[in-house]
Structures are given as C-alpha cells and as structure tokens.
Motif scaffolding. Structure first.
Motif, PDB file in Angstrom:
ATOM      1  N   ALA A  32       0.855  -1.194   0.000  1.00  0.00           N
ATOM      2  CA  ALA A  32       0.000   0.000   0.000  1.00  0.00           C
ATOM      3  C   ALA A  32       0.885   1.235   0.000  1.00  0.00           C
ATOM      4  N   ILE A  33       0.727   2.075  -0.996  1.00  0.00           N
ATOM      5  CA  ILE A  33       1.568   3.271  -1.088  1.00  0.00           C
ATOM      6  C   ILE A  33       0.702   4.522  -1.145  1.00  0.00           C
ATOM      7  N   LYS A  34       1.150   5.548  -0.467  1.00  0.00           N
ATOM      8  CA  LYS A  34       0.400   6.798  -0.406  1.00  0.00           C
ATOM      9  C   LYS A  34       1.218   7.927  -1.013  1.00  0.00           C
ATOM     10  N   ASP A  68       6.702   4.095   2.890  1.00  0.00           N
ATOM     11  CA  ASP A  68       6.138   3.261   1.822  1.00  0.00           C
ATOM     12  C   ASP A  68       7.231   2.875   0.821  1.00  0.00           C
ATOM     13  N   ALA A 102      -4.785   4.594  -3.025  1.00  0.00           N
ATOM     14  CA  ALA A 102      -6.068   5.278  -3.126  1.00  0.00           C
ATOM     15  C   ALA A 102      -5.780   6.766  -3.204  1.00  0.00           C
ATOM     16  N   ARG A 120      -3.742  12.229  -9.621  1.00  0.00           N
ATOM     17  CA  ARG A 120      -2.301  12.426  -9.443  1.00  0.00           C
ATOM     18  C   ARG A 120      -1.611  11.267  -8.721  1.00  0.00           C
ATOM     19  N   LEU A 176     -11.133  11.603  -0.512  1.00  0.00           N
ATOM     20  CA  LEU A 176     -10.442  11.016   0.650  1.00  0.00           C
ATOM     21  C   LEU A 176     -10.519  11.918   1.872  1.00  0.00           C
ATOM     22  N   ARG A 206     -13.112  10.805   4.154  1.00  0.00           N
ATOM     23  CA  ARG A 206     -12.958   9.466   4.750  1.00  0.00           C
ATOM     24  C   ARG A 206     -11.868   9.535   5.800  1.00  0.00           C
ATOM     25  N   GLY A 225       3.355   1.259   4.773  1.00  0.00           N
ATOM     26  CA  GLY A 225       4.318   2.078   5.494  1.00  0.00           C
ATOM     27  C   GLY A 225       3.839   2.234   6.923  1.00  0.00           C
ATOM     28  N   SER A 274       2.169   7.986   7.518  1.00  0.00           N
ATOM     29  CA  SER A 274       2.275   8.921   6.407  1.00  0.00           C
ATOM     30  C   SER A 274       2.941  10.200   6.878  1.00  0.00           C
ATOM     31  N   LEU A 318      -1.342   9.501  10.902  1.00  0.00           N
ATOM     32  CA  LEU A 318      -2.092   8.794  11.942  1.00  0.00           C
ATOM     33  C   LEU A 318      -1.401   7.489  12.331  1.00  0.00           C
ATOM     34  N   GLY A 319      -0.608   6.957  11.402  1.00  0.00           N
ATOM     35  CA  GLY A 319       0.201   5.778  11.726  1.00  0.00           C
ATOM     36  C   GLY A 319      -0.606   4.549  12.053  1.00  0.00           C
ATOM     37  N   GLN A 320      -1.664   4.282  11.332  1.00  0.00           N
ATOM     38  CA  GLN A 320      -2.477   3.117  11.700  1.00  0.00           C
ATOM     39  C   GLN A 320      -3.149   2.396  10.554  1.00  0.00           C
ATOM     40  N   THR A 321      -3.073   2.903   9.347  1.00  0.00           N
ATOM     41  CA  THR A 321      -3.810   2.286   8.244  1.00  0.00           C
ATOM     42  C   THR A 321      -3.414   0.815   8.043  1.00  0.00           C
TER      43      THR A 321
HETATM   44  C1  LIG Z   1      -9.021  17.391   3.260  1.00  0.00           C
HETATM   45  C2  LIG Z   1      -8.288  16.085   3.144  1.00  0.00           C
HETATM   46  C3  LIG Z   1      -7.770  15.691   1.915  1.00  0.00           C
HETATM   47  C4  LIG Z   1      -7.116  14.473   1.781  1.00  0.00           C
HETATM   48  N1  LIG Z   1      -6.625  14.109   0.585  1.00  0.00           N
HETATM   49  C5  LIG Z   1      -5.959  12.934   0.462  1.00  0.00           C
HETATM   50  C6  LIG Z   1      -5.391  12.535  -0.786  1.00  0.00           C
HETATM   51  O1  LIG Z   1      -5.457  13.259  -1.785  1.00  0.00           O
HETATM   52  N2  LIG Z   1      -4.745  11.349  -0.849  1.00  0.00           N
HETATM   53  C7  LIG Z   1      -4.621  10.528   0.238  1.00  0.00           C
HETATM   54  O2  LIG Z   1      -4.036   9.443   0.116  1.00  0.00           O
HETATM   55  N3  LIG Z   1      -5.154  10.868   1.429  1.00  0.00           N
HETATM   56  C8  LIG Z   1      -5.808  12.049   1.565  1.00  0.00           C
HETATM   57  N4  LIG Z   1      -6.327  12.400   2.780  1.00  0.00           N
HETATM   58  C9  LIG Z   1      -6.139  11.484   3.923  1.00  0.00           C
HETATM   59  C10 LIG Z   1      -7.167  10.381   4.115  1.00  0.00           C
HETATM   60  O3  LIG Z   1      -8.394  10.909   4.434  1.00  0.00           O
HETATM   61  C11 LIG Z   1      -6.749   9.429   5.230  1.00  0.00           C
HETATM   62  O4  LIG Z   1      -6.725  10.119   6.422  1.00  0.00           O
HETATM   63  C12 LIG Z   1      -5.409   8.803   5.023  1.00  0.00           C
HETATM   64  O5  LIG Z   1      -5.305   8.197   3.796  1.00  0.00           O
HETATM   65  C13 LIG Z   1      -5.065   7.751   6.102  1.00  0.00           C
HETATM   66  O6  LIG Z   1      -4.466   8.362   7.175  1.00  0.00           O
HETATM   67  P1  LIG Z   1      -2.924   8.728   7.231  1.00  0.00           P
HETATM   68  O7  LIG Z   1      -2.524   9.503   6.072  1.00  0.00           O
HETATM   69  O8  LIG Z   1      -2.707   9.313   8.546  1.00  0.00           O
HETATM   70  O9  LIG Z   1      -2.213   7.326   7.052  1.00  0.00           O
HETATM   71  P2  LIG Z   1      -1.321   6.402   8.034  1.00  0.00           P
HETATM   72  O10 LIG Z   1      -2.204   5.548   8.838  1.00  0.00           O
HETATM   73  O11 LIG Z   1      -0.283   7.204   8.715  1.00  0.00           O
HETATM   74  O12 LIG Z   1      -0.673   5.564   6.852  1.00  0.00           O
HETATM   75  C14 LIG Z   1       0.056   4.374   7.071  1.00  0.00           C
HETATM   76  C15 LIG Z   1       0.266   3.656   5.773  1.00  0.00           C
HETATM   77  O13 LIG Z   1      -0.980   3.239   5.223  1.00  0.00           O
HETATM   78  C16 LIG Z   1      -0.912   3.250   3.801  1.00  0.00           C
HETATM   79  N5  LIG Z   1      -1.870   4.228   3.263  1.00  0.00           N
HETATM   80  C17 LIG Z   1      -2.437   5.291   3.877  1.00  0.00           C
HETATM   81  N6  LIG Z   1      -3.240   5.957   3.028  1.00  0.00           N
HETATM   82  C18 LIG Z   1      -3.168   5.299   1.853  1.00  0.00           C
HETATM   83  C19 LIG Z   1      -3.758   5.495   0.578  1.00  0.00           C
HETATM   84  N7  LIG Z   1      -4.565   6.532   0.356  1.00  0.00           N
HETATM   85  N8  LIG Z   1      -3.473   4.623  -0.422  1.00  0.00           N
HETATM   86  C20 LIG Z   1      -2.629   3.572  -0.206  1.00  0.00           C
HETATM   87  N9  LIG Z   1      -2.045   3.341   0.992  1.00  0.00           N
HETATM   88  C21 LIG Z   1      -2.310   4.188   1.999  1.00  0.00           C
HETATM   89  C22 LIG Z   1       0.500   3.673   3.463  1.00  0.00           C
HETATM   90  O14 LIG Z   1       1.294   2.511   3.328  1.00  0.00           O
HETATM   91  C23 LIG Z   1       0.898   4.483   4.678  1.00  0.00           C
HETATM   92  O15 LIG Z   1       2.291   4.567   4.864  1.00  0.00           O
HETATM   93  C24 LIG Z   1      -6.967  13.625   2.918  1.00  0.00           C
HETATM   94  C25 LIG Z   1      -7.472  14.027   4.141  1.00  0.00           C
HETATM   95  C26 LIG Z   1      -8.117  15.245   4.266  1.00  0.00           C
HETATM   96  C27 LIG Z   1      -8.638  15.635   5.608  1.00  0.00           C
END
Ligand SMILES: Cc1cc2nc3c(=O)[nH]c(=O)nc-3n(C[C@H](O)[C@H](O)[C@H](O)COP(=O)(O)OP(=O)(O)OC[C@H]3O[C@@H](n4cnc5c(N)ncnc54)[C@H](O)[C@@H]3O)c2cc1C
Ligand SMILES: Cc1cc2nc3c(=O)[nH]c(=O)nc-3n(C[C@H](O)[C@H](O)[C@H](O)COP(=O)(O)OP(=O)(O)OC[C@H]3O[C@@H](n4cnc5c(N)ncnc54)[C@H](O)[C@@H]3O)c2cc1C
Lengths: 256, 323
Positions: free
Chosen positions: A6-8, A39, A62, A66, A90, A93, A117, A120, A125-128
């Motif tokens: 899973a890559i972000k 990631d 997800a 882009r 997103l 969500r 990873g 992010s 949040l460090g929990q996905t």
């Molecule tokens: C206004 C707003 C806009 C947002 N726009 C985006 C956006 O454009 N793209 C986006 O990805 N998130 C976006 N988000 C974040 C999204 O809503 C989630 O909160 C987020 O994807 C998961 O939380 P985190 O980033 O803290 O992930 P963490 O839990 O810190 O992530 C841990 C790991 O989970 C995996 N992971 C997390 N998110 C994804 C993903 N989307 N796809 C694949 N693997 C993932 C990665 O391996 C990552 O290292 C947005 C949030 C808000 C509030």
C-alpha cells in the motif's frame, strides 16, 4: 509469494504549504507530491523478497488522478502491476474509511503478504496498516525493519523504543507496517521506467468497492501551530550571524 | 457509555513517564466534561503497577490479568481490552502513544468500528483533540463523531504528570477469556542494537546534522564545525537510515537521549521523535533555511539561512574566537 504494497502519495518534504481559505486542508495547487517515505521502504522490502523467493509485487494506492504518479514510480522500480483506487473524496474518509477501500480491493487478490508504510508524512495517523490487518483478518506486526521467510511463515525484526529490537514470528498471510531505514532504497533505472509503461494498472472506483464512507473521526480544521518560542534569530550575513552566535554562546548562554 | 478510562503501560511493575502523562490527560478530559476517570493495567502480574495507580485520585483501578498476557502481543492485548471495554463501556479510552499502542490499538479500535485519534498534543472544549500534521508544520483539530468509544493516544511530553493528585482508588480485577490459539504472533525477548562505542549521553557539546546536508559527501562540512568546537557529531534518523553515519549517533525516540550544554542542530526540521531525544539540552541552537521549521520552537538561538553558507562561516567564527 504474492505481495501487495500500500503506497500513499504525500506532499513533498520541502514543499511550502499554505492553508486553504476555509482552513480545512492545504492549497494543493502549490505543492509537488511524492511517495511517502516509509512506503518506499515497504516497496523495497517487497522487491527484495520477490528477488529471493519469487512471486509478484502489486502496489495499491487510493487517491485522485495524481496518485497514478507514485504507482508508475513503483512500477519503474520493479513492481509488477498496480491498482489505483480512484477517489477524490479522501478528505471525507478517515483512516478506517481509507483502509476499508484498500481492504475491499486487496481481498479478491488473496495475497500472502500485505505491506504498508508505518506512518504517512502528511496526516501521520500511523495506523492504516494495522487497521487493514484487522479488516482482512490477518495477523500483523508493525515497526518492521527486516523480513525473513521461514518454513512456518515469517520472522521479522521489530523496532522498539530507545535502540532496542525484537524478533517476532507470524504465520502467513500477514500484514506488516514497515518502518523507514531497514534497507537501502533503489532508484528506478531507465530500463525500469520504459518497462513500467507496459505494466498493468487496474483502476477501481471507490463507488464500486462499496466501502462504508461515513467517518467516525473528522478533521475539523487545520492551523499553524501556536508559537511559544523565545528563539533569538540572529540576523545578518552568514558571517555576521555566525559571529553573533559565537558571542551569544560564549557570553550570554556561557556554554562555550 | 460514560467515563474516561486510561490504559497505562507497565514493564515489570514499572510505569513509564508517558503513562503517567496519559493519566494526567485522562484527568484533564474527565474534569473538562465532568465524568469519572479510571485506569487499567494489562499483564500477567499487575499488582505492583495497580498499587501505584491506586495512590492517585482515580475513581477506580482495574487489573486486566491473564497468564497469556505475560508478553505483549497485539492479539492478546486487543482481545483482553476489547472484552473489558465491552463490559465497562467507557466513553473515552486514553493511551500513551507508545510503540505498543501504535501496534495494537488501531486493531482494537477497528473491532468497535472506531479509529484511534493518535499522538494527541492538546485537548480543547468539545472535546476537540489537537495533533500535529506534516511533521509538526501544521496542527489539526479532530472531533469524534462515531457512536462507540472514542480512543485517543497522547504524545510524550504533552501533559504534565507531576501535578497528579494523590488519592486511594479501589482496585478490582478483570480476567479476560483468552485461549493460546487466539494469539497468532510469537515474540522473542528484546535485544539491544549494535554495540555502543560512543557515549553521546555524556557529551557536553553536540553538533547534530539532518537531511538538510543533502548528501554524505557534504558531511565534512559539519565534521569540521564539530572539530572546531570540540563537539561530538550526532544526527537525525534519516542520516543514519541512509548509512551516512552509524546508528549509534542517532538522537531521538528510537536512538539516544542526550543532554549536553550545547546542542547545535544543522538542517534538522525538529520532528517530535527527534525533539524528545534532545530537548533536555541546556542550550539549543539551530541553523535552518526555513524560518517556520519546528526546531525553532525549542531553540534558544537560530540562524535562518543556507547551511552551506552558514556552517563554514560559523566554523571560522569558532576558530577565531578560540584564537
Ligand atoms: C481534506 C483532506 C484531503 C485528503 N486528501 C488525500 C489525498 O489526496 N490522498 C490521500 O491518500 N489521502 C488524503 N487524505 C487522507 C485520508 O483521508 C486518510 O486520512 C489517510 O489516507 C489515512 O491516514 P494517514 O494519512 O494518517 O495514514 P497512516 O495511517 O499514517 O498511513 C500508514 C500507511 O498506510 C498506507 N496508506 C495510507 N493511506 C493510503 C492510501 N490513500 N493509499 C494507499 N495506501 C495508503 C500507506 O502505506 C501508509 O504509509 C486527505 C485528508 C483530508 C482531511
Ligand atoms: C516511530 C518513529 C521513530 C522515529 N525515531 C526518530 C529518532 O529517533 N530520531 C530522529 O531524528 N527521527 C526519528 N524519526 C523520524 C522523524 O519523524 C523525522 O522524519 C526525522 O527526524 C526528520 O529528520 P530531519 O529533520 O533530518 O529531516 P527533514 O524533516 O527532511 O528536515 C530537513 C530540514 O533541513 C532544512 N534544510 C534543507 N536544506 C537546507 C539548507 N541548505 N540549509 C539549511 N537548512 C536546510 C529543511 O528546511 C528541513 O527543516 C522517527 C519516526 C518514527 C515514525
């Protein structure tokens, strides 16, 4: 072994970020995006496991249009194919909602191993990864620096606090959340970039995955941190500022 | 659902500072919303930790005890706490943001259809939970909208443990139903990383380098500054991750904790995991090109500029001062 990573896509580390006019998110137009650091390490671990044990590496991300950029980057480094969950919403969500999307797309692939990873670099949040394990019903371990395949499954090296480590055995299929620093990252070669163009990227829309979108936690607003600093910023040319700093350290702080 | 439950972490009966800070955060929240605050401790032998907790002003202390909880496993801890939360029905569950909590609480939350609000630094009316975004460059306000328990973990140093009031809380026991077959991971005993040959902990002067240095080739720049000062060289994690300097020179939550007279941070942004390792320094100076870098939140002196210009000038100034 079939491995899904899973890559972000996150704002580039040195990006100058501005808060948007409604105070809900950053101005995305200003920002360049990149692959999240941990990631990149998860992808590297997957590629090395494939080199040792054979199999397939699939990356999944997800995000909006882009996000295709980080999928192509991973394919250029050696991943075999990609899954792009196209979602522009997103922001509405939470991490549980995003993990549900990922789980719905991962389930039919029946992977042996799912890597995420640790955290992010933007929302952090460090929990996905851990949520994903629970949704898939797989055992997991997080903060992983190294993965060995054994007769019974996996033996992994987990980071603990303050320079301690621990080995953990777990059966497959499993989910691991990878911490940065376990491997040396590879660069994409020209050949890799060329080959990536012919590799499959399957698109799935958030709608067709049917995952529940109602959030249990909402990010109400973002702001600049309140400054509590009392830093004396030393002005002038590098030479002047340096001379002033040495003065301060010697005669004010008396630490030199 | 009512009340605040704080779940602390113990090792051989010892409760770490961050767990006491979580208790303080729980008390702060409980007072704010006017509900009782209790605490729970998980393990195979929890008597000593429970006794320490019961000496604080808490509504109750619960020992969640089972032989299968002797060693931490995500499965064991999630199952045990899931059963206790289902029975106790707290409205808020507060944890210290430790590696263990990172590892199991997101799974626990998922079982309730909830999500952990992780690494919280402040709690405002609402309650609204503040956490850092983009490695401390921005801050976000989070609100719980789910119908189940709200799970929150608090960052090290965000709440003050020393103001906890004394009391005498009732201690009770909860024995979860656990079966060895439910625990899928097999942890081995912790071990130390590489041999320590450098004692950063007792160094008086430290020059520490971060990713702003861009390339291993540029390290001599900071090495010369360290030499001029007579300081030890340390680094942020990415420098050690890249293998540019050995891991024993890493400062932070997963490296060394230092408390020198002077800590000079060069090209380090000031992420919380770095700050916890060096904020005890008597004097902190920072060189960074970004005036908004979080390192300036803790620095006494700062130079905003390009380290490739500032560091050589500073080395010269140090040499000149030393004559
Ligand atoms: C206004 C707003 C806009 C947002 N726009 C985006 C956006 O454009 N793209 C986006 O990805 N998130 C976006 N988000 C974040 C999204 O809503 C989630 O909160 C987020 O994807 C998961 O939380 P985190 O980033 O803290 O992930 P963490 O839990 O810190 O992530 C841990 C790991 O989970 C995996 N992971 C997390 N998110 C994804 C993903 N989307 N796809 C694949 N693997 C993932 C990665 O391996 C990552 O290292 C947005 C949030 C808000 C509030
Ligand atoms: C579980 C966990 C544990 C961790 N443990 C640790 C730990 O023990 N120690 C640790 O350090 N980190 C740790 N981290 C990583 C931490 O979150 C940060 O990613 C890391 O500290 C960032 O390092 P940095 O400041 O060197 O790099 P960056 O955050 O990339 O910052 C580089 C800085 O250099 C500045 N800069 C760039 N170019 C120049 C220039 N030419 N002149 C001047 N300034 C310049 C930039 O403005 C920026 O502020 C951990 C993370 C996690 C998730």
């Amino acid at each position: 072994m079939k491995i899904i990573v899973a890559i972000k896509q996150v704002p580039e580390r040195d990006a100058q970020v501005r808060i948007d006019p409604v105070g809900k998110w950053i101005e995305e137009l200003d920002v360049q995006f990149a692959l999240n650091e941990s990631d990149a390490y998860a992808l590297e671990e997957a590629l090395q496991l494939k080199e040792k044990h054979g199999g397939e590496v699939i990356v999944i991300s997800a995000g909006p249009e882009r996000a295709g950029q980080v999928i192509r980057e991973a394919l250029a480094k050696g991943a075999d194919r990609g899954i792009h969950i196209e979602a522009d919403d997103l922001g509405s969500r939470d991490a549980l909602g995003v993990a549900r999307l990922l789980a719905a797309a991962i389930q039919p692939e029946n992977p042996d191993l799912v890597l995420a990873g640790l955290q992010s670099e933007d929302l952090g949040l460090g929990q996905t990864g851990v949520i994903l394990a629970e949704l898939l019903g797989f055992p997991h371990s997080s903060l992983i620096l190294h993965v060995d395949v054994t007769a019974k499954g996996l033996k992994v090296k987990r980071e603990l606090e303050e320079g301690w480590f621990q080995s953990i055995e777990l059966p497959l299929p499993a989910v691991l959340a990878i911490q940065s620093g376990g491997n040396k990252l590879r660069y994409a070669t020209l050949m890799g970039i060329k080959r990536a163009k012919t590799k499959e990227v399957r698109r799935a829309s958030a709608g067709e995955l049917g995952a529940d979108a109602s959030p249990v936690v909402i990010l109400e607003g973002i702001s600049l941190p309140q400054k509590q600093r009392s830093t004396q910023i030393l002005p002038g040319s590098p030479k002047e500022a340096s001379a002033a700093l040495v003065e301060k350290l010697r005669f004010e702080a008396r630490v030199l | 659902m009512s009340g605040v439950l704080v779940v602390i972490e113990q090792r051989d009966g010892a409760i770490g500072r961050i767990s006491w800070e979580a208790v303080a955060a729980g008390k702060f929240l409980g007072t704010k919303i006017g509900v009782d605050v209790g605490a729970a401790v998980i393990g195979a032998a929890t008597e000593s930790a429970a006794a320490q907790l019961s000496a604080k002003a808490l509504a109750k202390v619960v020992r969640i005890e089972h032989a299968l909880l002797a060693q931490y496993t995500s499965d064991g801890y999630s199952l045990a706490l899931e059963q206790f939360i289902a029975q106790d029905k707290p409205e808020y569950v507060i944890f210290p943001h430790t590696y263990q909590v990172r590892d199991f609480v997101p799974a626990l939350a998922t079982r309730f259809g909830e999500m952990l609000i992780s690494d919280v630094i402040a709690i405002a009316d609402g309650p609204v939970f503040a956490r850092q975004l983009l490695q401390g460059r921005l801050q976000g306000s989070y609100r719980h909208t789910g119908t189940g328990p709200c799970l929150v973990s608090v960052q090290a140093g965000a709440f003050r443990a020393d103001a906890l009031e004394a009391g005498s809380a009732q201690v009770s026991r909860f024995t979860p139903a656990l079966d060895a077959a439910q625990i899928r991971t097999r942890p081995e005993p912790p071990f130390r990383g590489s041999e320590q040959t450098i004692d950063l902990g007792s160094a008086q002067l430290i020059v520490s380098v971060g990713r702003g240095i861009k390339d291993a080739e540029n390290l001599p720049l900071v090495q010369e500054l360290a030499k001029a000062l007579g300081a030890e060289l340390a680094a942020s994690r990415p420098i050690c991750d890249n293998g540019w300097l050995p891991m024993e020179r890493q400062v932070g939550s997963s490296g060394q904790t230092v408390s020198p007279r002077l800590y000079l941070a060069v090209g380090i942004s000031g992420a919380i995991q770095h700050l916890v390792g060096m904020k005890g320094a008597q004097c902190i100076a920072a060189i960074n090109k970004d005036p908004d870098a979080p390192i300036f939140e803790v620095a006494d002196y700062g130079i905003v500029g390009d380290l490739f210009e500032v560091v050589p000038a500073l080395t010269e100034a140090v040499k000149a001062a030393k004559g």
